[in-house]
Design a protein around this motif. Structure first.
Motif, PDB file in Angstrom:
ATOM      1  N   VAL A   1       0.868  -1.176   0.000  1.00  0.00           N
ATOM      2  CA  VAL A   1       0.000   0.000   0.000  1.00  0.00           C
ATOM      3  C   VAL A   1       0.901   1.221   0.000  1.00  0.00           C
ATOM      4  N   THR A   2       0.722   2.106  -0.978  1.00  0.00           N
ATOM      5  CA  THR A   2       1.562   3.292  -1.067  1.00  0.00           C
ATOM      6  C   THR A   2       0.982   4.432  -0.237  1.00  0.00           C
ATOM      7  N   LYS A   3       1.868   5.173   0.397  1.00  0.00           N
ATOM      8  CA  LYS A   3       1.474   6.331   1.194  1.00  0.00           C
ATOM      9  C   LYS A   3       1.350   7.558   0.304  1.00  0.00           C
ATOM     10  N   PRO A   4       0.384   8.448   0.603  1.00  0.00           N
ATOM     11  CA  PRO A   4      -0.670   8.300   1.619  1.00  0.00           C
ATOM     12  C   PRO A   4      -1.735   7.312   1.140  1.00  0.00           C
ATOM     13  N   PHE A   5      -2.392   6.651   2.077  1.00  0.00           N
ATOM     14  CA  PHE A   5      -3.367   5.636   1.713  1.00  0.00           C
ATOM     15  C   PHE A   5      -4.662   5.832   2.481  1.00  0.00           C
ATOM     16  N   SER A   6      -5.707   5.249   1.950  1.00  0.00           N
ATOM     17  CA  SER A   6      -7.006   5.264   2.610  1.00  0.00           C
ATOM     18  C   SER A   6      -7.058   4.149   3.638  1.00  0.00           C
ATOM     19  N   PRO A   7      -7.427   4.440   4.871  1.00  0.00           N
ATOM     20  CA  PRO A   7      -7.553   3.384   5.877  1.00  0.00           C
ATOM     21  C   PRO A   7      -8.531   2.292   5.459  1.00  0.00           C
TER      22      PRO A   7
END
Length: 233
Positions: free
Chosen positions: A99-105
């Motif tokens: 999962v790449t930052k920024p990511f959706s929780p």
């Protein structure tokens, strides 16, 4: 569900912790990579979430050492690196997803649920040895072993095994990247389908032969698995 999070960014850890509480998940949070590795090896975890850049030991090294130690637990990498080469490296070292930052929780939770669900199902079905045989492949879903023309295929990551198993069950059928994310990864498409391309590329490097690529690219559509001899389209 017990999840170990190895992440040195406090704001990211706090965000994940809030969602864990909402989902009823027990989470343990470690900031140091070396300490995180030791807890990953010694603990009984349903999933590991590992940041790429960590003090003590970086996330890729942790992942590689865990797989070398045959720690069979789903691993999700968190990273600010979004180039294909970085993704290939993380997946090659044994991560199931990234999962790449920024990511959706919510996206992270979907991935956690998907990878852990598949591992839990595998554990429940472990007593039932299921062997799938084709012209070139023999797959044991209980031991998660793969033979190619009678010889073991080493170093398959858990997700590579799942993808190969799925394709062998659906020979010559064409699947889009979105369909593969849904059917193999177990979550809806969120806009980044490169993880499918990376896994296909890794599988080709591990099982394909010059005259038998097995995984064929259907341009503009997706991929299909075919054991007949021929060049890639």
């Amino acid at each position: 569900m017990r999840i170990l999070v190895i992440e040195d960014n406090e704001s990211v850890s706090s965000m994940i912790e809030l969602f864990f509480e909402k989902e009823g998940i027990y989470g343990e949070f470690v900031k140091d990579g070396l300490q995180g590795y030791e807890q990953a090896v010694s603990g009984n975890w349903d999933c590991l979430i590992i940041d790429w850049m960590l003090p003590g030991m970086d996330g890729v090294t942790i992942c590689r050492k865990l797989r070398k130690a045959e720690v069979a637990v789903p691993i999700i990498m968190l990273t600010a690196k979004n180039s294909e080469s970085d993704q290939v490296l993380g997946l090659e070292m044994g991560a199931d997803d990234y999962v790449t930052k920024p990511f959706s929780p919510l996206a992270l939770m979907a991935r956690i649920k998907a990878v852990t669900r598949r591992y839990l199902i595998a554990k429940e079905d472990r007593v039932d040895v299921v062997t799938l045989k084709t012209k070139h492949f023999t797959i044991n879903t209980a031991t998660r072993e793969v033979l190619l023309d009678g010889k073991p295929v080493p170093n398959l990551t858990p997700k590579e095994f799942d993808l190969l198993h799925f394709f062998i069950q659906h020979p010559k059928q064409v699947f889009s990247r979105e369909q593969l994310l849904d059917r193999v990864w177990g979550y809806d498409f969120y806009g980044d389908d490169r993880t499918v391309d990376v896994h296909i590329k890794r599988l080709r490097s591990k099982v394909s032969k010059p005259d038998q690529p097995f995984f064929h690219t259907v341009w503009g559509v997706g991929y299909r698995f075919d054991e007949t001899t021929g060049e890639q389209e």
